[in-house]
Design a protein around this motif. Structure first.
Motif, PDB file in Angstrom:
ATOM      1  N   ILE A 102       0.851  -1.196   0.000  1.00  0.00           N
ATOM      2  CA  ILE A 102       0.000   0.000   0.000  1.00  0.00           C
ATOM      3  C   ILE A 102       0.886   1.246   0.000  1.00  0.00           C
ATOM      4  N   ARG A 103       0.623   2.151  -0.942  1.00  0.00           N
ATOM      5  CA  ARG A 103       1.423   3.375  -1.047  1.00  0.00           C
ATOM      6  C   ARG A 103       0.523   4.602  -1.130  1.00  0.00           C
ATOM      7  N   ALA A 104       0.910   5.630  -0.377  1.00  0.00           N
ATOM      8  CA  ALA A 104       0.283   6.947  -0.478  1.00  0.00           C
ATOM      9  C   ALA A 104       1.272   7.877  -1.154  1.00  0.00           C
ATOM     10  N   ALA A 105       0.810   8.580  -2.154  1.00  0.00           N
ATOM     11  CA  ALA A 105       1.610   9.613  -2.807  1.00  0.00           C
ATOM     12  C   ALA A 105       0.991  10.954  -2.431  1.00  0.00           C
ATOM     13  N   ILE A 106       1.815  11.850  -1.896  1.00  0.00           N
ATOM     14  CA  ILE A 106       1.349  13.168  -1.475  1.00  0.00           C
ATOM     15  C   ILE A 106       1.814  14.175  -2.516  1.00  0.00           C
ATOM     16  N   TRP A 107       0.859  14.941  -3.015  1.00  0.00           N
ATOM     17  CA  TRP A 107       1.118  15.895  -4.089  1.00  0.00           C
ATOM     18  C   TRP A 107       0.943  17.312  -3.574  1.00  0.00           C
ATOM     19  N   ALA A 108       1.905  18.174  -3.869  1.00  0.00           N
ATOM     20  CA  ALA A 108       1.806  19.592  -3.522  1.00  0.00           C
ATOM     21  C   ALA A 108       1.169  20.327  -4.696  1.00  0.00           C
ATOM     22  N   ASN A 109       0.247  21.202  -4.390  1.00  0.00           N
ATOM     23  CA  ASN A 109      -0.453  21.989  -5.404  1.00  0.00           C
ATOM     24  C   ASN A 109      -0.395  23.456  -5.022  1.00  0.00           C
ATOM     25  N   LEU A 135      -3.859   7.026  -3.288  1.00  0.00           N
ATOM     26  CA  LEU A 135      -3.527   5.727  -2.698  1.00  0.00           C
ATOM     27  C   LEU A 135      -3.475   4.673  -3.789  1.00  0.00           C
ATOM     28  N   SER A 136      -2.543   3.747  -3.639  1.00  0.00           N
ATOM     29  CA  SER A 136      -2.418   2.645  -4.588  1.00  0.00           C
ATOM     30  C   SER A 136      -2.113   1.357  -3.846  1.00  0.00           C
ATOM     31  N   ARG A 137      -2.574   0.268  -4.428  1.00  0.00           N
ATOM     32  CA  ARG A 137      -2.224  -1.074  -3.952  1.00  0.00           C
ATOM     33  C   ARG A 137      -1.444  -1.736  -5.075  1.00  0.00           C
ATOM     34  N   PHE A 138      -0.292  -2.271  -4.748  1.00  0.00           N
ATOM     35  CA  PHE A 138       0.543  -2.915  -5.754  1.00  0.00           C
ATOM     36  C   PHE A 138       0.394  -4.427  -5.681  1.00  0.00           C
ATOM     37  N   TYR A 139       0.445  -5.052  -6.849  1.00  0.00           N
ATOM     38  CA  TYR A 139       0.333  -6.504  -6.942  1.00  0.00           C
ATOM     39  C   TYR A 139       1.093  -6.959  -8.182  1.00  0.00           C
ATOM     40  N   TRP A 195       4.817  -5.835 -11.994  1.00  0.00           N
ATOM     41  CA  TRP A 195       4.121  -5.099 -10.944  1.00  0.00           C
ATOM     42  C   TRP A 195       3.071  -4.187 -11.563  1.00  0.00           C
ATOM     43  N   GLN A 196       1.888  -4.228 -10.981  1.00  0.00           N
ATOM     44  CA  GLN A 196       0.761  -3.399 -11.400  1.00  0.00           C
ATOM     45  C   GLN A 196       0.274  -2.616 -10.184  1.00  0.00           C
ATOM     46  N   SER A 197      -0.518  -1.574 -10.427  1.00  0.00           N
ATOM     47  CA  SER A 197      -1.120  -0.846  -9.307  1.00  0.00           C
ATOM     48  C   SER A 197      -2.623  -0.749  -9.515  1.00  0.00           C
TER      49      SER A 197
END
Length: 92
Positions: free
Chosen positions: A15-22, A35-39, A45-47
């Protein structure tokens, strides 16, 4: 053109969270989260943006960590703004 990268990433297991500044036109800063789940499928590898029941405790932890990171970053940004304002400068 270079692809935009997240400001910060937090990952626990798959499980990955990517935080983006705007930034707004007025240079106000805010953060968004993806949020992404990798498998693995066929050795690659896919998300996915979907999560199973057993992923949810980890999703909760990753979101909590991301929230803490955003709060600390905003506090740091506000401290810099306050220091700059006290010194007579303007920073955004």
């Amino acid at each position: 053109m270079e692809k935009q990268r997240p400001t910060h990433e937090i990952q626990i297991g798959k499980i990955r969270a990517a935080i983006w500044a705007n930034k707004s036109k007025d240079h106000d800063l805010w953060f968004n989260l993806t949020l992404s789940r990798f498998y693995q499928e066929g050795g690659k590898w896919q998300s996915s943006p979907s999560f199973g029941r057993d992923d949810l405790p980890v999703v909760n932890k990753v979101i909590d960590m991301a929230y803490g990171w955003i709060l600390r970053r905003e506090a740091k940004i506000n401290a810099v703004k306050n220091d700059s304002a006290q010194q007579g400068g303007a920073i955004r």
